[in-house]
Design a protein around this motif. Structure first.
Motif, PDB file in Angstrom:
ATOM      1  N   UNK A 121       0.653  -1.271  -0.023  1.00 17.09           N
ATOM      2  CA  UNK A 121       0.317  -0.019  -0.342  1.00 17.09           C
ATOM      3  C   UNK A 121       0.858   1.342  -0.363  1.00 17.09           C
ATOM      4  N   UNK A 179       0.973   3.801  -2.834  1.00 24.58           N
ATOM      5  CA  UNK A 179       0.067   4.938  -2.801  1.00 24.58           C
ATOM      6  C   UNK A 179       1.128   5.975  -3.083  1.00 24.58           C
ATOM      7  N   UNK A 207      -5.342  12.737   1.002  1.00 22.08           N
ATOM      8  CA  UNK A 207      -6.683  12.410   1.534  1.00 22.08           C
ATOM      9  C   UNK A 207      -7.673  11.559   0.250  1.00 22.08           C
ATOM     10  N   UNK A 210      -5.835   8.669  -1.223  1.00 25.53           N
ATOM     11  CA  UNK A 210      -6.143   7.229  -0.484  1.00 25.53           C
ATOM     12  C   UNK A 210      -7.524   6.718  -0.832  1.00 25.53           C
ATOM     13  N   UNK A 211      -8.783   7.941  -0.610  1.00 22.93           N
ATOM     14  CA  UNK A 211      -9.779   7.266  -0.773  1.00 22.93           C
ATOM     15  C   UNK A 211     -10.038   7.159  -2.067  1.00 22.93           C
ATOM     16  N   UNK A 212      -9.541   6.981  -3.178  1.00 24.24           N
ATOM     17  CA  UNK A 212      -9.639   6.795  -4.327  1.00 24.24           C
ATOM     18  C   UNK A 212      -8.605   5.631  -4.033  1.00 24.24           C
ATOM     19  N   UNK A 213      -7.409   5.089  -4.158  1.00 17.66           N
ATOM     20  CA  UNK A 213      -6.778   3.768  -4.102  1.00 17.66           C
ATOM     21  C   UNK A 213      -7.525   3.023  -3.203  1.00 17.66           C
ATOM     22  N   UNK A 214      -8.018   3.281  -2.183  1.00 13.33           N
ATOM     23  CA  UNK A 214      -9.008   1.981  -0.857  1.00 13.33           C
ATOM     24  C   UNK A 214     -10.537   1.755  -1.452  1.00 13.33           C
ATOM     25  N   UNK A 215     -11.073   3.037  -2.578  1.00 13.75           N
ATOM     26  CA  UNK A 215     -12.151   2.624  -3.367  1.00 13.75           C
ATOM     27  C   UNK A 215     -12.297   1.669  -4.673  1.00 13.75           C
ATOM     28  N   UNK A 230      -8.653  -0.788  -5.072  1.00 12.65           N
ATOM     29  CA  UNK A 230      -8.754  -1.767  -5.156  1.00 12.65           C
ATOM     30  C   UNK A 230     -10.145  -3.021  -4.698  1.00 12.65           C
ATOM     31  N   UNK A 231     -10.625  -1.888  -2.988  1.00  8.05           N
ATOM     32  CA  UNK A 231     -11.711  -3.021  -2.676  1.00  8.05           C
ATOM     33  C   UNK A 231     -12.524  -3.046  -3.583  1.00  8.05           C
ATOM     34  N   UNK A 260     -15.931   7.341  -9.807  1.00  8.64           N
ATOM     35  CA  UNK A 260     -14.836   8.371  -8.855  1.00  8.64           C
ATOM     36  C   UNK A 260     -14.451   9.833  -9.935  1.00  8.64           C
ATOM     37  N   UNK A 302     -17.020  11.856  -8.182  1.00 11.11           N
ATOM     38  CA  UNK A 302     -16.485  12.195  -6.781  1.00 11.11           C
ATOM     39  C   UNK A 302     -15.061  13.252  -7.128  1.00 11.11           C
ATOM     40  N   UNK A 323     -16.701  16.660  -7.782  1.00  7.78           N
ATOM     41  CA  UNK A 323     -17.185  17.069  -6.574  1.00  7.78           C
ATOM     42  C   UNK A 323     -16.830  17.559  -5.386  1.00  7.78           C
TER      43      UNK A 323
END
Lengths: 187, 187
Positions: B116, B120, B140, B143-148, B150-151, B177, B180, B183
């Motif tokens: 990670x 990252x 931030x 991290x959000x894009x990565x977690x969303x 990959x998850x 994405x 997001x 926005x």
DNA sequence: ACCTGAACACCGTTCAAGT
DNA sequence: ACCTGAACACCGTTCAAGT
């Protein structure tokens, strides 16, 4: 049987998959190995049953949330769904982690499929009832929200984020889902 | 050593974690058990090494994508990242599945953390170079894009979606994405 | 020096003996 | 009928013997 499940969790928490032996579970549950084999034909069935029980409880919680939010505004539904799933996974993080590991060893396709079908049904019905939105393809939107939310929570979990980072990510995940459904209306 | 890793994958594909025995791997690799224990002190180390090698290759692919996209428009970067990760996971779905299962048994916190951190770093540098966006908090958002991403890919994978459903979800993930980051600018 | 694989310890599973 | 736990088969790991 519930005693055996509880014993399994205890042994898992103590020594992980590595330390999960039938002898230890039986001992902890206060029965002989032979008796344990009357409830579960083998060790795999024991681990499978444990995960089945866990997913059943989790599905029931999600269904309860979906019913409680029926007819609510869309943004509130999404927040409630994220909240329920996030809480369920983090309130006993050690148990969640132990179960993630234990289920991976199994042929878990059926388990995952049944859970997904049940939970997707509940969330789709909730979305369809939203007071302030109509969807061109509610099934597709529902699948997307489900995969993104559950997937992201798991990823956050695996990263072992600090509680501040986790909170921040959770807030961003909500923002992202809101931006997504808002953008749907503008297509 | 590479022969041992290849043998391990073959044995894993044939019989899963259940069928992964040191004897079988050694036999398949054409060495004796004793020799295998000179390369890997135990079975766990073998499985750990295999996953380490896989994550190293995956990280290198993501880094290559990030470098190629340096200075590109944001939307294109996101699509490229989703594409790279999705392709890497699905082009050998059976291997991906086998590795997901094998790594779960390990104490994999260090493995996941290193992967990670490396990935990252690459994606954050890419995002910071976007030709058409500036971020209030790039770490931030990254991290959000990565977690969303990959998850969600993993969740899609576990659900065993049909290729049409998977394609649809992948497209929606891209939309989400994009919505997001669009926005973010309006807050 | 390096490799081999029989031997040992331990775990999943069974089933004869006990109640 | 139901339970028990010693016994068996199999797998991870070692190390004396071989080259």
């Amino acid at each position: 049987m519930d005693a055996i499940f509880e014993a399994t969790i205890q042994v898992l928490l103590k020594g992980g998959m590595q330390g999960l032996t039938t002898t230890r579970v039986a001992e902890r549950a206060g029965v002989s190995v032979g008796t344990m084999y009357q409830y579960f034909p083998n060790k795999q069935a024991l681990v499978y049953g444990l995960n089945e029980r866990y997913l059943d409880k989790l599905a029931a919680r999600i269904e309860a949330t979906c019913e409680a939010q029926s007819g609510a505004p869309l943004a509130q539904m999404i927040d409630a769904l994220i909240d329920t799933y996030w809480k369920a996974k983090t309130e006993r993080a050690d148990v969640t982690r132990a179960l993630y590991r234990s289920v991976a060893e199994l042929d878990n396709a059926a388990l995952v499929h049944d859970f997904a079908a049940r939970v997707d049904r509940a969330t789709e019905a909730m979305l369809a009832s939203a007071s302030d939105a109509v969807f061109a393809d509610v099934t597709r939107t529902n699948l997307t929200l489900a995969a993104v939310i559950y997937g992201t929570v798991r990823n956050a979990f695996e990263r072992g984020l600090s509680s501040q980072d986790a909170e921040a990510l959770r807030a961003e995940l909500g923002q992202m889902c809101h931006a997504y459904v808002a953008a749907l209306g503008r297509d």
